[in-house]
Motif scaffolding. Structure first.
Motif, short mmCIF file in Angstrom:
data_model
loop_
_atom_site.label_atom_id
_atom_site.label_comp_id
_atom_site.label_asym_id
_atom_site.label_seq_id
_atom_site.Cartn_x
_atom_site.Cartn_y
_atom_site.Cartn_z
N GLY A 278 3.63 3.07 -8.06
CA GLY A 278 2.21 2.75 -7.92
C GLY A 278 1.78 2.48 -6.50
O GLY A 278 2.50 2.76 -5.53
N LEU A 279 0.59 1.89 -6.38
CA LEU A 279 -0.04 1.71 -5.07
C LEU A 279 0.73 0.75 -4.18
O LEU A 279 1.28 -0.25 -4.64
CB LEU A 279 -1.46 1.17 -5.25
N LEU A 280 0.75 1.06 -2.88
CA LEU A 280 1.26 0.13 -1.88
C LEU A 280 0.26 -1.01 -1.68
O LEU A 280 -0.89 -0.92 -2.11
CB LEU A 280 1.47 0.86 -0.54
N ALA A 281 0.70 -2.04 -0.99
CA ALA A 281 -0.22 -3.14 -0.68
C ALA A 281 -1.31 -2.68 0.28
O ALA A 281 -2.47 -3.10 0.19
CB ALA A 281 0.55 -4.32 -0.09
N VAL A 346 -17.75 10.82 -0.25
CA VAL A 346 -17.96 9.79 -1.25
C VAL A 346 -16.81 8.78 -1.29
O VAL A 346 -17.01 7.57 -1.27
CB VAL A 346 -18.17 10.42 -2.66
N ALA A 347 -15.60 9.31 -1.36
CA ALA A 347 -14.43 8.43 -1.49
C ALA A 347 -14.13 7.70 -0.18
O ALA A 347 -14.57 8.09 0.90
CB ALA A 347 -13.21 9.25 -1.91
N GLU A 348 -13.37 6.60 -0.31
CA GLU A 348 -12.96 5.81 0.85
C GLU A 348 -11.47 5.52 0.78
O GLU A 348 -10.83 5.68 -0.27
CB GLU A 348 -13.73 4.48 0.86
N LEU A 349 -10.93 5.08 1.91
CA LEU A 349 -9.55 4.63 1.98
C LEU A 349 -9.58 3.11 2.19
O LEU A 349 -9.77 2.65 3.32
CB LEU A 349 -8.79 5.32 3.12
N PRO A 350 -9.42 2.32 1.12
CA PRO A 350 -9.50 0.87 1.27
C PRO A 350 -8.37 0.33 2.15
O PRO A 350 -7.28 0.89 2.20
CB PRO A 350 -9.36 0.36 -0.17
N ALA A 351 -8.65 -0.77 2.82
CA ALA A 351 -7.62 -1.41 3.65
C ALA A 351 -6.58 -2.12 2.79
O ALA A 351 -5.41 -2.25 3.19
CB ALA A 351 -8.27 -2.41 4.61
N VAL A 352 -6.99 -2.57 1.63
CA VAL A 352 -6.08 -3.21 0.68
C VAL A 352 -6.05 -2.35 -0.58
O VAL A 352 -7.09 -2.00 -1.13
CB VAL A 352 -6.53 -4.64 0.33
N LEU A 353 -4.83 -2.00 -1.04
CA LEU A 353 -4.70 -1.09 -2.16
C LEU A 353 -4.21 -1.79 -3.42
O LEU A 353 -4.82 -1.73 -4.47
CB LEU A 353 -3.72 0.04 -1.81
N GLY A 354 -3.06 -2.43 -3.32
CA GLY A 354 -2.44 -3.05 -4.48
C GLY A 354 -1.75 -4.34 -4.10
O GLY A 354 -2.09 -4.97 -3.10
N VAL A 355 -0.76 -4.71 -4.89
CA VAL A 355 0.00 -5.93 -4.65
C VAL A 355 1.43 -5.55 -4.28
O VAL A 355 2.06 -4.73 -4.97
CB VAL A 355 0.01 -6.84 -5.90
N ALA A 356 1.95 -6.10 -3.22
CA ALA A 356 3.30 -5.78 -2.76
C ALA A 356 4.33 -6.28 -3.78
O ALA A 356 4.11 -7.28 -4.47
CB ALA A 356 3.57 -6.41 -1.39
N PRO A 357 5.47 -5.59 -3.90
CA PRO A 357 6.55 -6.09 -4.75
C PRO A 357 6.92 -7.52 -4.38
O PRO A 357 6.91 -7.89 -3.20
CB PRO A 357 7.69 -5.12 -4.46
N ASP A 358 7.27 -8.31 -5.39
CA ASP A 358 7.40 -9.76 -5.19
C ASP A 358 8.74 -10.33 -5.65
O ASP A 358 8.82 -11.50 -6.02
CB ASP A 358 6.27 -10.47 -5.93
N LEU A 359 9.78 -9.51 -5.64
CA LEU A 359 11.06 -9.97 -6.17
C LEU A 359 11.98 -10.59 -5.12
O LEU A 359 13.03 -11.14 -5.45
CB LEU A 359 11.80 -8.82 -6.87
N ALA A 360 11.60 -10.50 -3.84
CA ALA A 360 12.49 -10.98 -2.78
C ALA A 360 12.79 -12.47 -2.90
O ALA A 360 13.87 -12.92 -2.53
CB ALA A 360 11.89 -10.67 -1.41
N GLY A 361 11.84 -13.24 -3.42
CA GLY A 361 12.06 -14.68 -3.53
C GLY A 361 12.68 -15.13 -4.83
O GLY A 361 12.92 -16.33 -5.03
N GLU A 362 12.96 -14.19 -5.73
CA GLU A 362 13.53 -14.52 -7.02
C GLU A 362 15.03 -14.78 -6.91
O GLU A 362 15.72 -14.20 -6.07
CB GLU A 362 13.29 -13.38 -8.02
N THR A 363 15.53 -15.65 -7.76
CA THR A 363 16.97 -15.88 -7.84
C THR A 363 17.60 -14.80 -8.70
O THR A 363 17.20 -14.60 -9.85
CB THR A 363 17.28 -17.26 -8.44
N ALA A 364 18.56 -14.08 -8.15
CA ALA A 364 19.20 -13.00 -8.89
C ALA A 364 20.20 -13.57 -9.89
O ALA A 364 21.07 -14.37 -9.53
CB ALA A 364 19.91 -12.05 -7.93
N ALA A 365 20.08 -13.14 -11.15
CA ALA A 365 21.03 -13.57 -12.17
C ALA A 365 22.38 -12.91 -11.97
O ALA A 365 23.42 -13.46 -12.37
CB ALA A 365 20.49 -13.22 -13.55
#
Length: 500
Positions: A278-281, A346-365
């Protein structure tokens, strides 16, 4: 004969110098480089795969009917080519669904041999995955059903029959699978399918003198068949009539083995906006983008009125000693873009697209290590009746993956999208900072991948992880895992079911 053995028989090692003197093979080696820059006619309008039709099922699901069949397709002057397709003679329709929808597929096998359809990049129950355990026999029908539960993304579908994936995909069985969601539908990004939002399935094919697909691996080749012709949506030398200033390209490397290093003929910059999941941040501006087999990317390109420019594949740095044989030195024209005298804006390129992956701070099982070498992962070849391990539902795991034998590999995991935490201990490059399900493995570098396993527990039906260079996968570079509920233990793989 395995690739390493074959190369040694020719006098090649995986790390030493290559002796090319003495005629024969030396001439073949130097003639292997392809260069079509400026040589393609671009005399066909780019075909746009039709959107798959659906109907409302009795239980409220959207039902898509997909017929797998053989036929003949005209790619070039002369004889037609024997091909396979989905609802046609080559490739298949684009399936388009929304997050939250329940979908059902009626997959009918009209071939005279077993095949399957795998939904690459999709989060879904293992029994619906379409992997090597969900075989569809000749004349039979398979009805997978699930609820779409993941962000907007460009996915795809293709066969996944154990030992025959390369052959079945090469004959023509694949297509795009687009997921939309509320965020993507509210975006100002180019979004009119086939106009300023263009699907591009990029594949290479080799043809023999009778215009039939030639599937032999080149002498000394290490990745699989490499074709001289590049097809986009099944067309050789296509062009796109551009009518808007901004155009979004949904790019799929649908090749069996070829690596593409994509860029434009004038080295213009373009914006990467989405990767496999999906979309990048935020957009990433670049002149080049690597796509290995199975990877997708969405890019936005700006055009000026009246101009013409070509999308190309440039030489790659990943080839190693025998890279020329495997196409890494090739320069290939892929598609031409022809901008109209006036372009809508008509279309634009937004500066913000999506939400960055957020698993870096998770504790790995759990942390696991995977070494890809010699058609094996961790020294083992794929076995249909062996589950390699189980992962616990709801947990995050970190997998350390390394390519350790001098040939090109990548790594694909079914069911999940992962975050690339580090590459050899460093921050991943911008094109690896979004959600991924397939990642190119540079020789010797360690890729730490974080992934969360959620829902769809099944102790007996496995998902796959494997190299997506399809000959490597077919030769055994693949393993199996199951997702376990709280108190479940790894079960036994049931006998492969031939669906009826």
């Amino acid at each position: 004969m395995k690739r390493r053995t074959a190369l040694k028989a020719l006098g090649f090692g995986t790390g030493g110098a290559v002796v090319l003197a003495g005629g024969g093979y030396g001439s073949y080696y130097y003639a292997a480089k392809q260069d079509t820059f400026g040589e393609i006619d671009f005399d066909k309008v780019l075909p746009i795969p039709p959107l798959a039709e659906s109907e409302k099922g009795s239980q409220g699901a959207r039902v898509f009917t997909l017929g797998i069949r053989s036929g003949r397709t005209r790619f070039k002057a002369g004889a037609t080519t024997r091909t396979w397709g989905v609802n046609g003679t080559y490739l298949g329709p684009t399936i388009r669904v929304r997050r939250g929808e329940q979908v059902e597929f009626v997959v009918r096998n009209g071939l005279d041999e077993d095949t399957s359809l795998h939904w690459h990049g999709m989060h879904l129950p293992a029994a619906m995955d379409g992997g090597p355990h969900q075989v569809v026999a000749p004349g039979e029908t398979w009805r997978p059903r699930w609820t779409v539960d993941q962000p907007a993304a460009t996915l795809w579908y293709h066969p996944h029959l154990h030992g025959a994936t390369a052959d079945h995909l090469y004959r023509g069985l694949s297509g795009l699978f687009i997921v939309d969601d509320e965020d993507s539908e509210a975006s100002a990004l180019p979004s009119e399918y086939g106009v300023d939002d263009i699907p591009m399935i990029v594949q290479d094919r080799a043809f023999d003198g009778d215009n039939q697909f030639e599937k032999r691996v080149p002498l000394g080749g290490s990745v699989g068949v490499i074709g001289k012709e590049v097809l986009v949506n099944g067309a050789i030398g296509p062009y796109v009539d551009v009518t808007t200033k901004l155009v979004r390209l949904r790019l799929l490397n649908g090749s069996n083995a070829r690596l593409y290093n994509l860029g434009f003929s004038d080295d213009r910059r373009f914006s990467l906006i989405a990767t496999d999941g999906g979309l990048l941040a935020e957009p990433w501006s670049t002149e080049r983008l690597y796509l290995s087999p199975g990877e997708r990317a969405e890019i936005v390109v700006a055009f000026e009125p009246g101009e013409r420019v070509e999308l190309r594949s440039h030489p790659s740095e990943y080839g190693g000693t025998l890279g020329r044989i495997d196409g890494f030195d090739d320069r290939l024209d892929i598609c031409q873009f022809r901008a109209a005298a006036t372009l809508s804006d008509v279309a634009e390129l937004p500066a913000v697209l999506g939400v960055a992956p957020d698993l870096a701070g998770e504790t790995a099982a759990r942390e696991r290590s995977f070494v890809l070498a010699s058609d094996q992962i961790n020294g083992r070849s794929m076995a249909m009746d062996r589950i390699d391990f189980g992962v616990r539902e709801g947990t995050v795991e970190v997998w350390d993956v390394v390519n350790d034998n001098g040939f090109l590999h990548n790594f694909h995991v079914h069911d999940v999208q992962f975050q690339v935490l580090t590459v050899d201990g460093g921050k991943p490059e911008p094109h690896l900072r979004g959600w991924k399900d397939t990642v190119l493995l540079a020789q010797g570098k360690h890729y730490r991948l974080a992934m969360r396993f959620r829902g769809h527990t099944d102790p007996n039906t496995p998902y796959m992880y494997h190299c997506h260079l399809l000959q490597h996968e077919d030769d055994g570079m693949m393993g199996q895992f199951v997702v376990l509920g709280k108190d479940e233990k790894v079960g036994a793989v049931p006998r492969t079911h031939h669906h009826s």
